[in-house]
Design a protein around this motif. Structure first.
Motif, short mmCIF file in Angstrom:
data_model
loop_
_atom_site.label_atom_id
_atom_site.label_comp_id
_atom_site.label_asym_id
_atom_site.label_seq_id
_atom_site.Cartn_x
_atom_site.Cartn_y
_atom_site.Cartn_z
N GLU A 85 10.22 -3.60 -11.76
CA GLU A 85 9.14 -3.07 -10.91
C GLU A 85 9.80 -2.18 -9.86
O GLU A 85 10.78 -2.58 -9.24
CB GLU A 85 8.34 -4.19 -10.25
N VAL A 86 9.25 -0.97 -9.69
CA VAL A 86 9.90 0.08 -8.92
C VAL A 86 9.05 0.49 -7.72
O VAL A 86 7.83 0.62 -7.83
CB VAL A 86 10.12 1.31 -9.84
N PHE A 87 9.75 0.73 -6.59
CA PHE A 87 9.13 1.24 -5.37
C PHE A 87 9.95 2.46 -4.94
O PHE A 87 11.16 2.35 -4.74
CB PHE A 87 9.18 0.18 -4.27
N VAL A 88 9.29 3.62 -4.80
CA VAL A 88 9.98 4.86 -4.43
C VAL A 88 9.55 5.25 -3.02
O VAL A 88 8.34 5.40 -2.75
CB VAL A 88 9.67 6.01 -5.42
N PHE A 89 10.54 5.44 -2.15
CA PHE A 89 10.31 5.82 -0.76
C PHE A 89 10.83 7.23 -0.50
O PHE A 89 11.86 7.63 -1.05
CB PHE A 89 11.01 4.83 0.17
N ASP A 90 10.12 7.98 0.34
CA ASP A 90 10.48 9.36 0.65
C ASP A 90 11.44 9.43 1.84
O ASP A 90 11.94 8.41 2.32
CB ASP A 90 9.22 10.21 0.88
N GLN A 91 11.66 10.66 2.35
CA GLN A 91 12.59 10.90 3.45
C GLN A 91 12.22 10.10 4.70
O GLN A 91 13.09 9.71 5.47
CB GLN A 91 12.64 12.39 3.84
N SER A 92 10.94 9.90 4.91
CA SER A 92 10.47 9.12 6.07
C SER A 92 10.42 7.63 5.75
O SER A 92 9.95 6.84 6.57
CB SER A 92 9.07 9.60 6.48
N ARG A 93 10.89 7.29 4.56
CA ARG A 93 10.89 5.91 4.05
C ARG A 93 9.48 5.32 4.01
O ARG A 93 9.24 4.18 4.35
CB ARG A 93 11.86 5.02 4.83
N LYS A 94 8.58 6.17 3.51
CA LYS A 94 7.21 5.76 3.23
C LYS A 94 7.05 5.63 1.71
O LYS A 94 7.59 6.45 0.96
CB LYS A 94 6.18 6.77 3.76
N LEU A 95 6.29 4.64 1.27
CA LEU A 95 6.11 4.39 -0.15
C LEU A 95 5.30 5.51 -0.79
O LEU A 95 4.17 5.79 -0.38
CB LEU A 95 5.41 3.04 -0.37
N ARG A 96 5.88 6.15 -1.81
CA ARG A 96 5.22 7.25 -2.51
C ARG A 96 4.84 6.91 -3.94
O ARG A 96 3.99 7.55 -4.54
CB ARG A 96 6.13 8.47 -2.52
N TYR A 97 5.52 5.90 -4.52
CA TYR A 97 5.22 5.49 -5.89
C TYR A 97 5.55 4.01 -6.04
O TYR A 97 6.53 3.52 -5.50
CB TYR A 97 6.04 6.29 -6.90
N HIS A 98 4.70 3.33 -6.81
CA HIS A 98 4.91 1.91 -7.11
C HIS A 98 4.52 1.68 -8.56
O HIS A 98 3.44 2.07 -8.98
CB HIS A 98 4.06 1.04 -6.19
N GLY A 99 5.41 1.07 -9.32
CA GLY A 99 5.03 0.75 -10.69
C GLY A 99 6.17 0.65 -11.67
O GLY A 99 7.19 0.03 -11.39
N ARG A 100 5.99 1.30 -12.80
CA ARG A 100 6.87 1.13 -13.96
C ARG A 100 7.94 2.21 -14.02
O ARG A 100 7.82 3.27 -13.40
CB ARG A 100 6.04 1.16 -15.23
N SER A 143 0.82 -1.21 0.00
CA SER A 143 0.00 0.00 0.00
C SER A 143 0.85 1.26 0.00
O SER A 143 1.90 1.31 0.64
CB SER A 143 -0.89 0.03 1.25
N LEU A 144 0.37 2.28 -0.70
CA LEU A 144 1.03 3.58 -0.63
C LEU A 144 1.07 4.02 0.82
O LEU A 144 0.12 3.79 1.57
CB LEU A 144 0.28 4.60 -1.47
N GLY A 145 2.17 4.61 1.21
CA GLY A 145 2.35 5.02 2.61
C GLY A 145 2.96 3.95 3.47
O GLY A 145 3.35 4.22 4.62
#
Length: 188
Positions: A119-134, A8-10
């Protein structure tokens, strides 16, 4: 319709300690850059081969702001072209500027609920998921790309903006699971 569970995002960064190409252990939580891109990739997938130049270019473009890490989850006993030796060859041939890790047990791919390469997962400064996909909308054919999705997401995040897209179906090969290790499916 078949449905797979997704991260899940976040959601928080899922910690992993995996060996890199030199055999050194790399911890995902050890990267100090504000953003972290966790990518499930491999050596033989034509979608990875078609987008690897863009991935390497993005890692260079965002150096110091975004850490990139590639993880190979494929069953290399059944797909020897994804072996650790072949990973070294692939990384050298494509001038990897990020760690390339091996998920021997596939536990990390399963924890991330990854299904494809790339498949890509992007995490922010707080290491929360902000993007998932291509990575982009035509990973197999770089000349046909119309949307550089990962670049759009990273450009927004490093400028302190919301990403223009938070999810985009990963386009690529299915992860080559070890027999009996396939993800669970729900029919909906």
């Amino acid at each position: 319709m078949l449905q797979y569970d997704q991260l899940s995002l976040g959601a928080g960064l899922i910690e992993a300690e995996l060996p890199d190409l030199s055999g050194q252990t790399v911890r995902l939580s050890a990267f100090g850059e504000p953003f972290l891109v966790v990518m499930f990739i491999c050596n033989h997938c034509p979608y990875v081969k078609g987008s690897i130049r863009e991935i390497v270019a993005l890692a260079e473009k965002y150096r110091g702001k975004v850490a990139f890490v590639g993880i190979n989850p494929n069953d290399y006993e059944r797909y020897p072209e994804d072996s650790p030796e072949a990973m070294q060859t692939f990384a050298t041939a494509h001038n990897f500027n990020f760690p390339y890790l091996l998920d021997r047990t596939q536990a990390i791919a399963k924890a991330y609920k990854a299904l494809r390469t790339p498949e890509v997962f992007v995490f922010d400064q707080s290491r929360k998921l902000r993007y998932h996909g291509r990575v982009n909308d035509a990973p197999k054919d770089p000349s046909s790309v119309r949307e550089h999705t990962l670049d759009l997401v990273l450009a927004a995040l490093v400028q302190g903006q919301e990403p223009p897209v938070t999810e985009a179906n990963a386009i690529g090969c299915t992860i080559k699971w070890k027999p009996g290790n396939e993800p669970s499916v729900t029919i909906g």
